[in-house]
Design a protein around this motif. Sequence first.
Motif, PDB file in Angstrom:
ATOM      1  N   GLY A  72      -0.817  12.370  -1.192  1.00 26.57           N
ATOM      2  CA  GLY A  72      -2.155  11.950  -0.830  1.00 26.57           C
ATOM      3  C   GLY A  72      -2.430  10.525  -1.085  1.00 26.57           C
ATOM      4  O   GLY A  72      -1.975   9.551  -1.769  1.00 26.57           O
ATOM      5  N   TRP A  73      -3.478  10.144  -0.020  1.00 26.74           N
ATOM      6  CA  TRP A  73      -3.843   8.820  -0.118  1.00 26.74           C
ATOM      7  C   TRP A  73      -5.513   8.801   0.274  1.00 26.74           C
ATOM      8  O   TRP A  73      -5.965   9.803   1.076  1.00 26.74           O
ATOM      9  N   THR A  74      -6.130   7.639   0.113  1.00 33.70           N
ATOM     10  CA  THR A  74      -7.331   7.681   0.292  1.00 33.70           C
ATOM     11  C   THR A  74      -7.566   6.530   1.431  1.00 33.70           C
ATOM     12  O   THR A  74      -6.928   5.253   1.458  1.00 33.70           O
ATOM     13  N   PRO A  75      -8.560   6.925   2.467  1.00 32.55           N
ATOM     14  CA  PRO A  75      -8.730   5.688   3.680  1.00 32.55           C
ATOM     15  C   PRO A  75      -8.892   4.282   2.891  1.00 32.55           C
ATOM     16  O   PRO A  75      -8.531   3.246   3.669  1.00 32.55           O
ATOM     17  N   THR A  76      -9.852   4.151   2.018  1.00 39.17           N
ATOM     18  CA  THR A  76     -10.160   2.922   1.619  1.00 39.17           C
ATOM     19  C   THR A  76      -9.022   1.939   1.137  1.00 39.17           C
ATOM     20  O   THR A  76      -9.273   0.962   1.018  1.00 39.17           O
ATOM     21  N   ASN A  77      -7.869   2.566   0.915  1.00 34.06           N
ATOM     22  CA  ASN A  77      -6.592   1.705   0.413  1.00 34.06           C
ATOM     23  C   ASN A  77      -6.224   0.600   1.516  1.00 34.06           C
ATOM     24  O   ASN A  77      -5.489  -0.308   1.437  1.00 34.06           O
ATOM     25  N   ILE A  78      -6.743   1.186   2.531  1.00 30.93           N
ATOM     26  CA  ILE A  78      -6.286   0.069   3.803  1.00 30.93           C
ATOM     27  C   ILE A  78      -7.123  -1.139   3.773  1.00 30.93           C
ATOM     28  O   ILE A  78      -6.413  -2.257   4.240  1.00 30.93           O
ATOM     29  N   ALA A  79      -8.172  -1.187   2.990  1.00 34.24           N
ATOM     30  CA  ALA A  79      -8.878  -2.124   2.985  1.00 34.24           C
ATOM     31  C   ALA A  79      -8.771  -3.168   1.795  1.00 34.24           C
ATOM     32  O   ALA A  79      -9.691  -3.828   1.240  1.00 34.24           O
ATOM     33  N   ILE A  80      -7.611  -2.940   0.923  1.00 33.24           N
ATOM     34  CA  ILE A  80      -7.247  -3.700  -0.253  1.00 33.24           C
ATOM     35  C   ILE A  80      -7.174  -4.834   0.351  1.00 33.24           C
ATOM     36  O   ILE A  80      -6.190  -5.361   1.427  1.00 33.24           O
ATOM     37  N   SER A  81      -7.855  -6.120  -0.326  1.00 31.72           N
ATOM     38  CA  SER A  81      -7.703  -7.454   0.454  1.00 31.72           C
ATOM     39  C   SER A  81      -6.648  -8.129  -0.236  1.00 31.72           C
ATOM     40  O   SER A  81      -5.997  -7.674  -1.323  1.00 31.72           O
ATOM     41  N   ARG A 107       0.953  -1.219  -0.057  1.00 30.18           N
ATOM     42  CA  ARG A 107      -0.004  -0.021   0.038  1.00 30.18           C
ATOM     43  C   ARG A 107       0.758   1.110  -0.163  1.00 30.18           C
ATOM     44  O   ARG A 107       1.464   1.491   0.925  1.00 30.18           O
ATOM     45  N   GLY A 108       0.845   2.074  -1.215  1.00 28.85           N
ATOM     46  CA  GLY A 108       1.877   3.052  -0.995  1.00 28.85           C
ATOM     47  C   GLY A 108       1.304   3.938  -2.437  1.00 28.85           C
ATOM     48  O   GLY A 108       0.579   3.761  -3.351  1.00 28.85           O
ATOM     49  N   LYS A 109       2.216   5.002  -2.681  1.00 31.36           N
ATOM     50  CA  LYS A 109       2.305   5.584  -3.721  1.00 31.36           C
ATOM     51  C   LYS A 109       3.627   6.057  -4.251  1.00 31.36           C
ATOM     52  O   LYS A 109       4.450   5.948  -3.344  1.00 31.36           O
ATOM     53  N   GLY A 110       3.636   6.409  -5.558  1.00 33.12           N
ATOM     54  CA  GLY A 110       5.032   6.686  -6.077  1.00 33.12           C
ATOM     55  C   GLY A 110       4.956   7.999  -6.335  1.00 33.12           C
ATOM     56  O   GLY A 110       4.081   8.717  -6.607  1.00 33.12           O
ATOM     57  N   PHE A 111       6.115   8.497  -6.639  1.00 33.02           N
ATOM     58  CA  PHE A 111       6.314  10.042  -7.196  1.00 33.02           C
ATOM     59  C   PHE A 111       7.842  10.080  -7.787  1.00 33.02           C
ATOM     60  O   PHE A 111       8.617   9.212  -7.507  1.00 33.02           O
ATOM     61  N   PHE A 155      17.788  -3.121  -8.909  1.00 34.36           N
ATOM     62  CA  PHE A 155      17.097  -4.558  -9.569  1.00 34.36           C
ATOM     63  C   PHE A 155      18.101  -5.243 -10.332  1.00 34.36           C
ATOM     64  O   PHE A 155      17.829  -6.303 -10.925  1.00 34.36           O
ATOM     65  N   GLY A 156      19.387  -4.835 -10.631  1.00 32.62           N
ATOM     66  CA  GLY A 156      20.275  -5.716 -11.354  1.00 32.62           C
ATOM     67  C   GLY A 156      20.288  -5.571 -12.833  1.00 32.62           C
ATOM     68  O   GLY A 156      20.763  -6.333 -13.624  1.00 32.62           O
ATOM     69  N   ASP A 157      19.381  -4.764 -13.588  1.00 34.82           N
ATOM     70  CA  ASP A 157      19.162  -4.653 -14.711  1.00 34.82           C
ATOM     71  C   ASP A 157      19.547  -3.485 -15.222  1.00 34.82           C
ATOM     72  O   ASP A 157      20.076  -2.364 -14.499  1.00 34.82           O
ATOM     73  N   GLU A 158      19.135  -2.910 -16.415  1.00 32.26           N
ATOM     74  CA  GLU A 158      19.290  -1.567 -16.769  1.00 32.26           C
ATOM     75  C   GLU A 158      18.367  -0.513 -16.062  1.00 32.26           C
ATOM     76  O   GLU A 158      18.648   0.766 -16.398  1.00 32.26           O
ATOM     77  N   SER A 159      17.741  -0.909 -15.591  1.00 37.68           N
ATOM     78  CA  SER A 159      16.362   0.072 -14.834  1.00 37.68           C
ATOM     79  C   SER A 159      17.018   0.826 -13.791  1.00 37.68           C
ATOM     80  O   SER A 159      18.006   0.405 -13.220  1.00 37.68           O
ATOM     81  N   LEU A 160      16.468   2.017 -13.491  1.00 37.66           N
ATOM     82  CA  LEU A 160      16.980   2.966 -12.248  1.00 37.66           C
ATOM     83  C   LEU A 160      16.464   2.432 -11.063  1.00 37.66           C
ATOM     84  O   LEU A 160      15.403   1.465 -10.959  1.00 37.66           O
ATOM     85  N   PRO A 161      17.137   2.600 -10.071  1.00 44.08           N
ATOM     86  CA  PRO A 161      16.863   2.111  -8.988  1.00 44.08           C
ATOM     87  C   PRO A 161      15.611   2.617  -8.277  1.00 44.08           C
ATOM     88  O   PRO A 161      15.107   3.697  -8.606  1.00 44.08           O
ATOM     89  N   GLU A 162      14.928   2.079  -7.312  1.00 45.30           N
ATOM     90  CA  GLU A 162      13.688   2.422  -6.669  1.00 45.30           C
ATOM     91  C   GLU A 162      14.404   2.785  -5.260  1.00 45.30           C
ATOM     92  O   GLU A 162      14.910   2.286  -4.625  1.00 45.30           O
ATOM     93  N   HIS A 163      13.498   3.880  -4.692  1.00 47.07           N
ATOM     94  CA  HIS A 163      13.725   4.229  -3.146  1.00 47.07           C
ATOM     95  C   HIS A 163      12.230   3.925  -2.645  1.00 47.07           C
ATOM     96  O   HIS A 163      11.458   4.448  -2.939  1.00 47.07           O
ATOM     97  N   PHE A 164      12.467   3.296  -1.352  1.00 46.19           N
ATOM     98  CA  PHE A 164      11.200   3.080  -0.485  1.00 46.19           C
ATOM     99  C   PHE A 164      11.227   3.594   0.668  1.00 46.19           C
ATOM    100  O   PHE A 164      12.371   3.613   1.461  1.00 46.19           O
ATOM    101  N   TYR A 165      10.107   3.817   1.271  1.00 49.93           N
ATOM    102  CA  TYR A 165      10.061   4.471   2.772  1.00 49.93           C
ATOM    103  C   TYR A 165       8.925   4.076   3.379  1.00 49.93           C
ATOM    104  O   TYR A 165       7.837   3.847   2.770  1.00 49.93           O
TER     105      TYR A 165
END
Length: 166
Positions: free
Chosen positions: A23-32, A5-9, A62-72
């Motif tokens: 921004g986020w919506t409360p319903t996202n907490i209920a994704i089953s 559950r998150g958002k990217g930017f 990711f060990g390929d040619e793609s850019l790295p991702e940053h997570f928090y």
Amino acid sequence: AAQLRGKGFPLKDLEARLVKGVGWTPTNIAISSFGPIANSPFGPFGDLILMPDPATKVRVEFGDESLPEHFYLCDVLNTDLSPWECCPRTLLKRAVETLAKETGLKVLTALEQEFYYSGAEPNPASGYQLGSIRRQGEFAGAFLHALRIAGMDIDPPRRRLHRADF
């Protein structure tokens, strides 16, 4: 529910997002765990803020040619920046603080992240057998390497526990 559950930017927005959140919506907490949103009191309305915690930053290559991702990891806040009453991190922090206050106990925790790897021929009867692991090819080594690059300690040092610790 094993759902991320998150958002990217864009990375160029990172400094601003560390201050303003996302921004986020409360319903996202209920994704089953099955995909659809479970019944909840929130409905499709409402606004919240995911506020990244800079201390939890993880960079994943990711060990390929793609850019790295940053997570928090994020705290879920109301738009007035007060903690949202259903924020899992806030609930956990309060529970740990209450436990320490009432009992003097400290909680030591670990995370066991499980997932399903679909890149090999299925053999449901032998999930933990050596042959099953070997059929994954280079995946396990690449995965462990990615965890180490991201700063994840996959086998933390153990301390000897004594009866007084319990």
